[in-house]
Motif scaffolding. Structure first.
Motif, PDB file in Angstrom:
ATOM      1  N   VAL A 212     -15.523  47.417  16.747  1.00  0.00           N
ATOM      2  CA  VAL A 212     -15.770  46.943  15.354  1.00  0.00           C
ATOM      3  C   VAL A 212     -16.664  47.797  14.783  1.00  0.00           C
ATOM      4  CG1 VAL A 212     -15.448  44.553  16.273  1.00  0.00           C
ATOM      5  CG2 VAL A 212     -17.942  45.532  16.579  1.00  0.00           C
ATOM      6  N   ARG A 323      -6.258  47.238  13.129  1.00  0.00           N
ATOM      7  CA  ARG A 323      -6.771  46.365  14.050  1.00  0.00           C
ATOM      8  C   ARG A 323      -8.241  46.181  13.984  1.00  0.00           C
ATOM      9  NH1 ARG A 323      -2.914  48.712  17.705  1.00  0.00           N
ATOM     10  NH2 ARG A 323      -4.269  50.460  18.260  1.00  0.00           N
ATOM     11  N   LYS A 327      -9.935  42.725  12.787  1.00  0.00           N
ATOM     12  CA  LYS A 327     -10.789  42.115  13.589  1.00  0.00           C
ATOM     13  C   LYS A 327     -12.227  41.943  12.797  1.00  0.00           C
ATOM     14  CE  LYS A 327     -12.748  42.588  18.341  1.00  0.00           C
ATOM     15  NZ  LYS A 327     -12.896  43.364  19.705  1.00  0.00           N
ATOM     16  N   ARG A 331     -13.710  37.912  11.793  1.00  0.00           N
ATOM     17  CA  ARG A 331     -14.734  37.761  12.818  1.00  0.00           C
ATOM     18  C   ARG A 331     -15.242  36.068  12.873  1.00  0.00           C
ATOM     19  NH1 ARG A 331     -19.701  41.500  12.243  1.00  0.00           N
ATOM     20  NH2 ARG A 331     -18.144  43.019  12.701  1.00  0.00           N
ATOM     21  N   HIS A 334     -12.499  33.233  15.570  1.00  0.00           N
ATOM     22  CA  HIS A 334     -12.123  33.692  16.768  1.00  0.00           C
ATOM     23  C   HIS A 334     -10.825  33.473  17.222  1.00  0.00           C
ATOM     24  CE1 HIS A 334     -12.910  35.384  20.882  1.00  0.00           C
ATOM     25  NE2 HIS A 334     -12.503  34.303  21.421  1.00  0.00           N
TER      26      HIS A 334
END
Length: 452
Positions: A212, A323, A327, A331, A334
């Motif tokens: 991340v 990706r 993501k 966040r 989930h």
């Protein structure tokens, strides 16, 4: 996207201009009838001024400061908009199918990607500063403006694109110096060992497992910090070796991307020296991890792998960016997948299936837009990839760009397998209604749109 950003900028700057004009001392002048009174007041002011120290009024000093901030902040976003446009054009030219794949520069393509994303984030910061200005807040928001006015001079971590390209040249020269210091020739194994020493010991490059951290996914950030994703370090390795006249090829194996030099004798890559073979040193721990498919690669199977083109490698880097930013955008949700809204609509057990609006999920807008931008670039490389176009359409849906989402998903249905098209069709139909409802609400109407 650029057109929408331009409209937003025009609206913000026009408001700032009106605010400044209204506050300007030139907006008021005494009438002829009051001139005599003004002369008397002027004499009194001179007398008081001679008796007291000069004091600068807060309002008087704020006006020129406000004007200077407005001028600076309102012009800077235009530069970022121009960089956004130019960087995308340069990227498109670099990966054009009219060019031979071997002539594509991986470094240039990735630096254009970084410049576009950096310009977008800087544009957002400048618009926030203009918002504070229009709201007449006392808090000063510093501008990102530098002494540059085009893509070529735009700083990425304090260096321009050409300077980062020179950084790769400098690394290659360090490898040459390492070879000279060892007083050895340019044998393949010797060159690879020298590259490994410079990159992983002298320069201290390390593979990062943090998924991340965006700094590990942009070329200039990796060159600056020494930490990067496996694909970015592979690209640096390829670019350095290319400058040394050594061709490095690569292939995706499972979740890993492996690289090695073109050679007719792959056995020498797997000879163990200093505890590891060269193939393992170049590619990291993945080739020694029994849980990874890369651990099954040997000198025999290496020759059977599909070699990735430069366009393929850029595509892998872009897919990783998609990706990463998705993501980060999701966040707080989930497990949320791009295709999550498709299945409920397609559920045949429900007589009246409904489509959840994107408001049901809290997404970070800047990261979502960065994911969309990465997807746009990847579609330039892979225009007939139906799965990619489906994901792109779903991101547009989450971003409430319903018209564009309908268009992309409709194109996707033309390329997708029949079973996937059947899943998409009811969603696109519901999305048409959602678009209609959104237009209805934008006109000030209340209630839901009913369709017979």
């Amino acid at each position: 996207m650029h057109r929408d950003m331009q409209k937003e900028l025009q609206a913000m700057t026009s408001t700032a201009t009106l605010t400044t004009t209204a506050a300007s001392p030139m907006a008021y002048s005494p009438t002829i009838r009051n001139r005599k009174h003004s002369a008397t007041m002027l004499h009194e002011r001179k007398r008081r001024k001679s008796l007291s120290p000069p004091v600068v009024g807060a309002a008087a000093s704020a006006v020129p400061l406000l004007r200077s901030r407005t001028t600076r902040d309102s012009s800077t976003p235009n530069i970022y908009l121009e960089v956004l446009k130019t960087a995308r054009e340069k990227f498109t030219q670099e990966i054009s199918f009219q060019s031979k794949d071997k002539d594509i520069s991986l470094a240039k393509a990735l630096l254009y990607i970084a410049a576009e994303d950096e310009a977008y984030m800087a544009f957002n910061r400048e618009m926030d500063a203009l918002s504070c200005l229009n709201e007449q807040k006392d808090t000063f928001v510093p501008s990102d403006a530098q002494e540059w006015d085009c893509l070529e001079t735009m700083p990425l971590a304090h260096k321009s694109i050409s300077e980062w390209l020179h950084e790769l040249d400098a690394i290659a020269k360090e490898v040459e110096a390492e070879l000279v210091s060892r007083d050895i020739g340019c044998h393949l194994v010797a060159v690879l060992e020298a590259v490994n020493v410079v990159l992983f010991q002298s320069r201290g490059f390390k593979r990062s497992t943090v998924l991340v951290d965006s700094k590990c996914s942009y070329l200039h950030s990796v060159l600056n910090s020494g930490r990067g994703s496996a694909i970015l370090l592979s690209i640096i390795y390829i670019e350095v070796c290319r400058r040394l006249g050594l061709t490095i090829v690569g292939s995706r194996v499972g979740e890993d991307f492996l690289i090695w030099p073109q050679t007719r004798n792959p056995e020498e890559l797997f000879k163990v020296t200093t505890g590891h073979n060269l193939f393992a040193i170049v590619n990291g721990r993945c080739v020694e991890d029994p849980r990874s498919k890369a651990s099954d690669v040997n000198s025999s199977s290496l020759l059977g792998l599909d070699i990735a083109t430069n366009r393929d490698i850029i595509g892998i880097a872009l897919a990783n960016l998609i990706r990463l930013h998705w993501k980060r955008a999701s966040r707080t949700n989930h497990g949320l997948m791009l295709t999550s809204p498709l299945r409920p609509v397609h559920d045949a057990t429900e007589k009246h299936s409904v489509i959840d609006g994107p408001n049901d999920h809290l997404l970070r807008p800047q990261d979502l837009r960065l994911a969309i931008m990465a997807s746009e670039r990847l579609l330039i490389l892979q225009p007939h990839n139906w799965a990619l176009r489906r994901d792109h359409g779903m991101m547009l849906y989450y971003n409430r760009e319903y018209s564009s989402a309908v268009q992309e998903l409709s194109i996707c249905m033309a390329f997708a397998p029949e079973e996937e098209a059947e899943v998409l069709e009811p969603f696109v139909e519901k999305l048409h209604l959602l678009r209609l409802e959104s237009s209805w609400e934008s006109l000030g109407h209340t209630g839901r749109v009913t369709v017979p």
